[in-house]
Design a protein around this motif. Sequence first.
Motif, short mmCIF file in Angstrom:
data_model
loop_
_atom_site.label_atom_id
_atom_site.label_comp_id
_atom_site.label_asym_id
_atom_site.label_seq_id
_atom_site.Cartn_x
_atom_site.Cartn_y
_atom_site.Cartn_z
N LEU A 170 24.09 58.86 29.19
CA LEU A 170 23.49 60.10 29.50
C LEU A 170 23.98 60.91 31.07
CD1 LEU A 170 19.74 59.20 28.58
CD2 LEU A 170 21.28 60.75 27.32
N LEU A 171 24.53 60.09 31.75
CA LEU A 171 24.94 60.67 33.06
C LEU A 171 26.30 60.45 33.25
CD1 LEU A 171 22.03 59.19 35.47
CD2 LEU A 171 22.24 61.80 34.65
N LYS A 173 29.13 62.31 32.69
CA LYS A 173 29.82 63.46 33.30
C LYS A 173 29.66 63.51 34.78
CE LYS A 173 27.29 67.31 31.71
NZ LYS A 173 25.82 66.60 31.59
N GLU A 174 28.26 63.29 35.26
CA GLU A 174 28.14 63.22 36.67
C GLU A 174 28.41 62.30 37.25
OE1 GLU A 174 25.76 64.10 34.13
OE2 GLU A 174 25.16 65.94 34.48
N ILE A 176 31.34 60.24 36.79
CA ILE A 176 32.61 60.43 36.84
C ILE A 176 33.03 61.37 37.84
CG2 ILE A 176 35.05 61.11 35.57
CD1 ILE A 176 33.49 58.18 35.08
N PHE A 177 32.21 62.68 37.96
CA PHE A 177 32.64 63.46 39.01
C PHE A 177 32.35 62.87 40.37
CE2 PHE A 177 32.59 68.51 39.68
CZ PHE A 177 33.62 68.42 40.58
N VAL A 190 26.51 68.91 41.08
CA VAL A 190 26.18 67.39 40.64
C VAL A 190 25.06 66.98 41.46
CG1 VAL A 190 27.07 65.05 40.36
CG2 VAL A 190 28.73 67.00 39.88
N CYS B 112 24.37 75.78 45.59
CA CYS B 112 25.04 74.33 45.32
C CYS B 112 24.45 73.77 44.45
CB CYS B 112 24.71 73.87 46.67
SG CYS B 112 25.70 72.24 46.77
N ARG B 113 23.05 73.90 44.17
CA ARG B 113 22.39 73.15 42.93
C ARG B 113 22.81 73.71 41.59
NH1 ARG B 113 17.08 72.50 45.91
NH2 ARG B 113 17.29 70.88 47.06
N PHE B 131 43.21 58.76 40.15
CA PHE B 131 41.98 58.56 39.48
C PHE B 131 42.54 58.77 38.16
CE2 PHE B 131 37.84 59.37 38.04
CZ PHE B 131 36.83 58.68 38.93
N MET B 141 35.36 69.07 34.77
CA MET B 141 34.36 68.57 35.61
C MET B 141 33.69 70.03 36.39
SD MET B 141 36.19 65.59 37.75
CE MET B 141 36.63 64.26 37.09
N VAL B 144 30.45 70.84 35.13
CA VAL B 144 29.09 69.77 35.06
C VAL B 144 27.90 70.19 35.52
CG1 VAL B 144 28.25 67.51 36.10
CG2 VAL B 144 30.22 67.72 35.24
N GLY B 145 27.70 70.93 36.70
CA GLY B 145 26.42 71.64 37.04
C GLY B 145 26.01 72.71 36.23
N LEU B 149 21.93 68.25 33.64
CA LEU B 149 21.93 66.72 33.24
C LEU B 149 21.49 66.57 31.92
CD1 LEU B 149 19.74 65.43 36.37
CD2 LEU B 149 22.09 64.87 35.87
N PHE B 150 21.82 65.49 31.41
CA PHE B 150 21.51 65.01 29.83
C PHE B 150 22.18 65.87 28.86
CE2 PHE B 150 17.78 63.58 32.50
CZ PHE B 150 18.39 62.52 32.82
N HIS B 153 28.70 69.68 27.22
CA HIS B 153 29.12 71.01 27.69
C HIS B 153 28.92 71.72 26.31
CE1 HIS B 153 30.49 69.49 31.35
NE2 HIS B 153 31.43 68.76 30.74
#
Lengths: 297, 286
Positions: A170-171, A173-174, A176-177, A190, B112-113, B131, B141, B144-145, B149-150, B153
């Motif tokens: 569930l997390l 992608k977060e 990994i970043f 994130v 930021c959030r 990496f 990446m 992502v924000g 969450l959960f 994309h």
Amino acid sequence: MQFIHWLRDYEFVRHAVVTGIAVATVCSLLSVVVVLKRMAFIGQGISHAGFGGVGTAIFLGLTGVSQSIAVLFFCLATAFIIGVIARRRRVEPDSAIGILLVAAMAWGVFMGNLRGVVLDRWPAYANYIGTHTTPPSYDQLLFGSLLAVETTDMWLAIILGAAILIVCVLLFKEIIFFAFDESVGRVFGVPTTVIHYTLLTLLSVTIVIGIKLAGFVLVSALLVLPGATALLLSRRLGVVFFLSWVIGVAGTAGGLMLCLQVPQLSSGPCIVGVLSIIFGLVFGGTALRQRWAGAHG
Amino acid sequence: MGNDANPLHNDAGAQHACGHDHGCDHGRLDHHHPRTDAICLEQVGYTYPAAIGVAPHHALRDVTLHIEQGCSLGIIGPNGAGKTTLLKIILGLLEGYSGSVSVGGLTPRQACRRGDVIGYVPQRHEAEWHFPVSAEQVVRMGLVGRTGLFRRHSRDDLAYADHIMERVGVRDLRGKAVGDLSGGQQQRLFIARALAPRPKILVLDEPTVGIDEAGQSRFAQLIRELHESLKLTVVIVSHDLQAIAAGCERVACLNQTIHYHDAPGGLTRELLAEVFHHDIAPILGR
């Protein structure tokens, strides 16, 4: 073939193998993140802190799930203290881990010894804690034992292992970043603090389900070796996770087979020994390949 | 925009960094446009607290700067001028500053959030290039924000990320491991990641470090094109005057406080000497 027979005939072997696969699966997948985020020493600190929980459980006469809860409490408390220190930087995190590691181990031994002292001076204490079970030996605690894995431990490993995997998916992608670049991840939204403490919690729970098999001293190796080996073999994230899982499960199975062949050996050193040999072979092989590639163009 | 007779605006008032003809009267605090300012700093100060054997250090003093939407602004200053501190405050990575800061109408923390207010291109050497991720995974990446969450994309966002990779010229590299890319390719990859969540503000930290002269020129051209076509507000923080002069309409000189000048062409030898504490005008060829 003999291994198949043991698996069919002995319940404790089935418990150990199922627990081993569950623990190896969780540890090997988390180990990729642990290695990439350089959290290996944190894992070691948390696992050793669990010894304080066992000592406390022995003193209080706790067994089974209640003992695991005591260990989990110590692991989580240590993980969060390390987490706070790592973020606030008033003390360097590696110093904090070094201090907590030995303090928790000392506390565990102290509480284990205290049980004997209290029972000698106040025999009625036995009525409160019950003396029907003898505390496990230090050997068993520190380096693991096949015989120590009970049905409860197996189910705990399966259920908690599945829960850890679900959280990771569930997390993903977060996480990994976060592992790639924590501060930049924060700018991109994130929730790095949440991910940081979630990872520490997952490490704590993983260590709790792995200690019966690998022991307090060696369980943290399961959180490093598979990932470190896989990262020598590939630079594709999906392939790295797959290889880490294969190496983790193969190493654990190999270690358990060795341990069954020679019952005097503890399971932890057998598993970690096989994983270390795999790492050594891969490390040597990749170094030779690079040398050869360098020499031939 | 009418240019002031005195090109230096190093008074205590607001320094208005705007490159378009919108009739704003920069140089006065009461004439800033909170609704149209992309980034707004008012009397911002920051002091690093004392540690054992280290006295408190004033990194920023009374920094007031309003950056209009659609501007391209370069912030230059010598080492230790407070550039990184200012950048961290704008990005929401540093709390405990005095004064007020708004980014896209939000506090830096809120921005930021959200994850899609500022597109940030960090210094290349700070990234973990070993990496095990591909160029495409790095660009994604950036979403992502915005995704949250959960969640996975959305197809729309993935298509946009793909489009941005094409636009920036890294689409052909998408399957390559990031460690195998050249310095210029890595820089463009970070720009694609920054733009993937469709921000309106693009912040770049020392973007030309480690890139050869031809690469720097292509980079400046790319930033100008993106600035125009995506109507971005661009903020470049650098110690490289030439990079700023090539890529930005406006320059703000920082050395603990803002020494503002409008266009890079108007930088005077005296101002540069004041900000950098030594004569660096010859390197600009004047």
